[in-house]
Write a protein that holds these residues in place. Structure first.
Motif, PDB file in Angstrom:
ATOM      1  N   VAL A  12     -14.559  -5.538  11.227  1.00 49.96           N
ATOM      2  CA  VAL A  12     -13.335  -5.984  11.918  1.00 49.96           C
ATOM      3  C   VAL A  12     -12.501  -6.958  11.092  1.00 49.96           C
ATOM      4  CG1 VAL A  12     -14.302  -5.609  14.219  1.00 49.96           C
ATOM      5  CG2 VAL A  12     -14.517  -7.865  13.154  1.00 49.96           C
ATOM      6  N   ASN A  13     -13.135  -7.675  10.175  1.00 44.55           N
ATOM      7  CA  ASN A  13     -12.351  -8.664   9.417  1.00 44.55           C
ATOM      8  C   ASN A  13     -12.001  -8.200   8.003  1.00 44.55           C
ATOM      9  OD1 ASN A  13     -15.087  -8.974   8.811  1.00 44.55           O
ATOM     10  ND2 ASN A  13     -14.931 -11.164   8.449  1.00 44.55           N
ATOM     11  N   LEU A  14     -11.971  -6.882   7.809  1.00 42.76           N
ATOM     12  CA  LEU A  14     -11.393  -6.312   6.581  1.00 42.76           C
ATOM     13  C   LEU A  14     -10.357  -5.292   7.027  1.00 42.76           C
ATOM     14  CD1 LEU A  14     -14.503  -5.742   4.300  1.00 42.76           C
ATOM     15  CD2 LEU A  14     -12.714  -7.477   4.043  1.00 42.76           C
ATOM     16  N   SER A  15      -9.274  -5.187   6.288  1.00 42.39           N
ATOM     17  CA  SER A  15      -8.225  -4.284   6.751  1.00 42.39           C
ATOM     18  C   SER A  15      -7.431  -3.691   5.597  1.00 42.39           C
ATOM     19  CB  SER A  15      -7.276  -5.034   7.686  1.00 42.39           C
ATOM     20  OG  SER A  15      -6.868  -6.224   7.078  1.00 42.39           O
ATOM     21  N   GLY A  16      -6.696  -2.642   5.910  1.00 44.36           N
ATOM     22  CA  GLY A  16      -5.717  -2.111   4.974  1.00 44.36           C
ATOM     23  C   GLY A  16      -4.524  -3.058   4.943  1.00 44.36           C
ATOM     24  N   HIS A  17      -3.540  -2.713   4.102  1.00 43.61           N
ATOM     25  CA  HIS A  17      -2.474  -3.685   3.827  1.00 43.61           C
ATOM     26  C   HIS A  17      -1.293  -3.002   3.169  1.00 43.61           C
ATOM     27  CE1 HIS A  17      -3.957  -3.247  -0.284  1.00 43.61           C
ATOM     28  NE2 HIS A  17      -5.154  -3.237   0.272  1.00 43.61           N
ATOM     29  N   GLY A  18      -0.189  -3.693   3.171  1.00 45.27           N
ATOM     30  CA  GLY A  18       0.954  -3.230   2.416  1.00 45.27           C
ATOM     31  C   GLY A  18       0.755  -3.508   0.931  1.00 45.27           C
ATOM     32  N   LEU A  19       1.581  -2.837   0.118  1.00 37.35           N
ATOM     33  CA  LEU A  19       1.608  -3.123  -1.320  1.00 37.35           C
ATOM     34  C   LEU A  19       3.049  -3.440  -1.694  1.00 37.35           C
ATOM     35  CD1 LEU A  19      -0.751  -0.233  -2.357  1.00 37.35           C
ATOM     36  CD2 LEU A  19      -1.224  -2.650  -2.756  1.00 37.35           C
ATOM     37  N   ALA A  20       3.214  -4.425  -2.540  1.00 41.22           N
ATOM     38  CA  ALA A  20       4.548  -4.766  -3.013  1.00 41.22           C
ATOM     39  C   ALA A  20       4.422  -5.066  -4.508  1.00 41.22           C
ATOM     40  CB  ALA A  20       5.092  -5.974  -2.262  1.00 41.22           C
ATOM     41  N   ARG A  21       5.551  -5.248  -5.170  1.00 41.21           N
ATOM     42  CA  ARG A  21       5.501  -5.450  -6.614  1.00 41.21           C
ATOM     43  C   ARG A  21       4.671  -6.703  -6.958  1.00 41.21           C
ATOM     44  NH1 ARG A  21      10.382  -5.916 -11.024  1.00 41.21           N
ATOM     45  NH2 ARG A  21       9.149  -4.994 -12.716  1.00 41.21           N
ATOM     46  N   TYR A  22       3.667  -6.518  -7.803  1.00 46.49           N
ATOM     47  CA  TYR A  22       2.740  -7.594  -8.183  1.00 46.49           C
ATOM     48  C   TYR A  22       2.102  -8.271  -6.978  1.00 46.49           C
ATOM     49  CZ  TYR A  22       4.304  -7.011 -12.970  1.00 46.49           C
ATOM     50  OH  TYR A  22       4.578  -6.487 -14.204  1.00 46.49           O
ATOM     51  N   ASN A  23       1.961  -7.558  -5.898  1.00 46.67           N
ATOM     52  CA  ASN A  23       1.277  -8.096  -4.719  1.00 46.67           C
ATOM     53  C   ASN A  23       0.326  -7.041  -4.168  1.00 46.67           C
ATOM     54  OD1 ASN A  23       0.417  -9.217  -2.350  1.00 46.67           O
ATOM     55  ND2 ASN A  23       2.462  -9.798  -1.622  1.00 46.67           N
ATOM     56  N   SER A  24      -0.969  -7.247  -4.429  1.00 46.96           N
ATOM     57  CA  SER A  24      -1.961  -6.239  -4.045  1.00 46.96           C
ATOM     58  C   SER A  24      -2.399  -6.386  -2.583  1.00 46.96           C
ATOM     59  CB  SER A  24      -3.183  -6.307  -4.964  1.00 46.96           C
ATOM     60  OG  SER A  24      -3.741  -7.599  -4.965  1.00 46.96           O
ATOM     61  N   HIS A  25      -1.926  -7.423  -1.910  1.00 44.31           N
ATOM     62  CA  HIS A  25      -2.250  -7.586  -0.482  1.00 44.31           C
ATOM     63  C   HIS A  25      -1.038  -8.078   0.285  1.00 44.31           C
ATOM     64  CE1 HIS A  25      -6.801  -7.274  -0.680  1.00 44.31           C
ATOM     65  NE2 HIS A  25      -6.416  -6.501   0.308  1.00 44.31           N
ATOM     66  N   ALA A  26      -0.027  -7.229   0.382  1.00 47.65           N
ATOM     67  CA  ALA A  26       1.205  -7.606   1.072  1.00 47.65           C
ATOM     68  C   ALA A  26       1.083  -7.282   2.568  1.00 47.65           C
ATOM     69  CB  ALA A  26       2.381  -6.843   0.463  1.00 47.65           C
ATOM     70  N   LEU A  27       2.037  -7.749   3.344  1.00 51.48           N
ATOM     71  CA  LEU A  27       2.123  -7.347   4.748  1.00 51.48           C
ATOM     72  C   LEU A  27       2.643  -5.913   4.796  1.00 51.48           C
ATOM     73  CD1 LEU A  27       3.591 -10.620   6.276  1.00 51.48           C
ATOM     74  CD2 LEU A  27       1.299  -9.666   6.663  1.00 51.48           C
ATOM     75  N   PRO A  28       2.421  -5.122   5.821  1.00 52.71           N
ATOM     76  CA  PRO A  28       1.666  -5.517   7.018  1.00 52.71           C
ATOM     77  C   PRO A  28       0.161  -5.328   6.855  1.00 52.71           C
ATOM     78  CG  PRO A  28       2.448  -3.273   7.278  1.00 52.71           C
ATOM     79  CD  PRO A  28       2.928  -3.747   5.934  1.00 52.71           C
ATOM     80  N   THR A  29      -0.590  -5.951   7.751  1.00 60.45           N
ATOM     81  CA  THR A  29      -2.024  -5.709   7.861  1.00 60.45           C
ATOM     82  C   THR A  29      -2.230  -4.397   8.609  1.00 60.45           C
ATOM     83  OG1 THR A  29      -2.510  -8.050   7.886  1.00 60.45           O
ATOM     84  CG2 THR A  29      -4.135  -6.627   8.914  1.00 60.45           C
ATOM     85  N   ILE A  30      -3.131  -3.550   8.086  1.00 58.25           N
ATOM     86  CA  ILE A  30      -3.452  -2.298   8.796  1.00 58.25           C
ATOM     87  C   ILE A  30      -4.905  -2.414   9.276  1.00 58.25           C
ATOM     88  CG2 ILE A  30      -3.411   0.223   8.700  1.00 58.25           C
ATOM     89  CD1 ILE A  30      -0.844  -0.568   7.487  1.00 58.25           C
ATOM     90  N   PRO A  31      -5.093  -2.794  10.525  1.00 54.51           N
ATOM     91  CA  PRO A  31      -6.454  -3.095  10.996  1.00 54.51           C
ATOM     92  C   PRO A  31      -7.332  -1.848  11.093  1.00 54.51           C
ATOM     93  CG  PRO A  31      -4.913  -3.129  12.823  1.00 54.51           C
ATOM     94  CD  PRO A  31      -4.085  -2.927  11.585  1.00 54.51           C
ATOM     95  N   ASN A  32      -8.632  -2.075  11.051  1.00 56.78           N
ATOM     96  CA  ASN A  32      -9.593  -0.986  11.213  1.00 56.78           C
ATOM     97  C   ASN A  32     -10.121  -0.901  12.635  1.00 56.78           C
ATOM     98  OD1 ASN A  32      -9.446  -0.023   8.561  1.00 56.78           O
ATOM     99  ND2 ASN A  32     -10.768  -1.684   7.854  1.00 56.78           N
TER     100      ASN A  32
END
Ligand code: MN
Ligand code: MN
Length: 295
Positions: free
Chosen positions: A154-174
């Motif tokens: 529950v406390n690991l999730s998918g995420h957005g990607l942005a330039r030079y940002n490997s963990h951007a918003l939004p959070t994609i929960p599992n």
């Protein structure tokens, strides 16, 4: 500031994804009992550079109850045994990232667990399109996992990607949460269900081999100054301790940590030492579906 056109940007995401997919296949072939984890990690990172990308983060090789943020140390002698192996690879082209992970079951005893993360991922990918809510994605992932008799982490999730940002918003929960956000066309997101037969939660473990620059800060220790110059090139993306010059490295890292310049990524492990499997792909959201860049 002039921005790059969206098609130029998407093509860089696609190129990163293509490089990743090729290398991922070759890396899987190398994961065998008796092989050094370090050999696989170095193969992945070297191959990324040879094919015109850069690692977006160190090759993560997490075993059994480890979920993420494990990468070999510089003289690591650990070899693969009878393990459940997660290989998580990040590639960027000009800062645009592909992020993908697979689980290799060297024991041959955890097929169902591995299948559960794969099924959760493909069911999520099937419903992604312009206008989908992250609530629905979390629900589909959670149902796919629980329906197979396991728990989502529950406390690991998918995420957005942005330039030079490997963990951007939004959070994609599992899992299904009450509130989420709507994905729209051309959003780039990583979907990554983690499945366990344990508690369904990860905690931070002891060792740290991965770091990231938060912000440059004034430091007086010369080793720390030198290290700060060295790590600027990662543009805030995570890097491995084994990539750094060795001389007085621990002092330099400690100094940068103390002044708040450095973030640590401790290994994440399952709270009850349950086994963890993971599957991950990066997708571009389209009008009526999505395009998997890391396929
Ligand atoms: Mn990943
Ligand atoms: Mn990811």
């Amino acid at each position: 500031m002039e921005e790059e056109g969206i098609e130029v940007v998407l093509d860089k995401y696609r190129k990163a994804g293509r490089i990743l997919a090729e290398i991922r296949g070759e890396a899987i072939e190398k994961v065998k009992e008796g092989v050094l984890l370090l050999e696989v990690a170095e193969f992945v990172e070297k191959s990324i550079r040879e094919r015109g990308g850069e690692p977006a983060f160190p090759c993560n090789i997490s075993l059994n109850e480890e979920a993420a943020h494990a990468t070999p140390s510089i003289d690591d002698e650990t070899v693969f045994g009878n393990d459940l192996v997660k290989i998580d690879i990040g590639v960027h082209v000009d800062g645009y990232i592909g992020d993908s992970a697979v689980t290799v079951d060297l024991s041959g005893e955890h097929e169902d667990l591995v299948r559960a993360s794969g099924a959760a991922l493909s069911e999520a990918i099937k419903i992604i399109r312009d206008g989908i809510s992250t609530v629905e994605i979390g629900e589909v992932i959670e149902n796919a996992i629980r329906g197979r008799g396991y728990r989502p982490v529950v406390n690991l999730s998918g995420h957005g990607l942005a330039r030079y940002n490997s963990h951007a918003l939004p959070t994609i929960p599992n899992v299904r949460y009450e509130h989420g956000v709507i994905l729209t066309e051309n959003d780039v997101v990583a979907i990554e269900p983690f499945v366990t037969d344990g508690a369904g939660k990860v905690v931070e473990g002891g060792t740290v081999e991965i770091y990231g620059l938060i912000k440059a800060k004034p430091v007086r220790v010369s080793e720390a100054k030198k290290l700060l110059d060295e790590i600027q090139k990662y543009q805030g993306l995570p890097f491995a301790k084994r990539w750094l010059p060795r001389e007085r490295l621990d002092l330099a890292l400690r100094t940068l940590k103390t002044v708040g310049a450095l973030r640590e990524y401790p290994v994440l492990r399952e709270e009850e030492k349950g086994l963890i499997s993971q599957a991950e792909e990066t997708v571009i959201v389209t009008k009526d579906g999505c395009e998997v860049t890391t396929k």
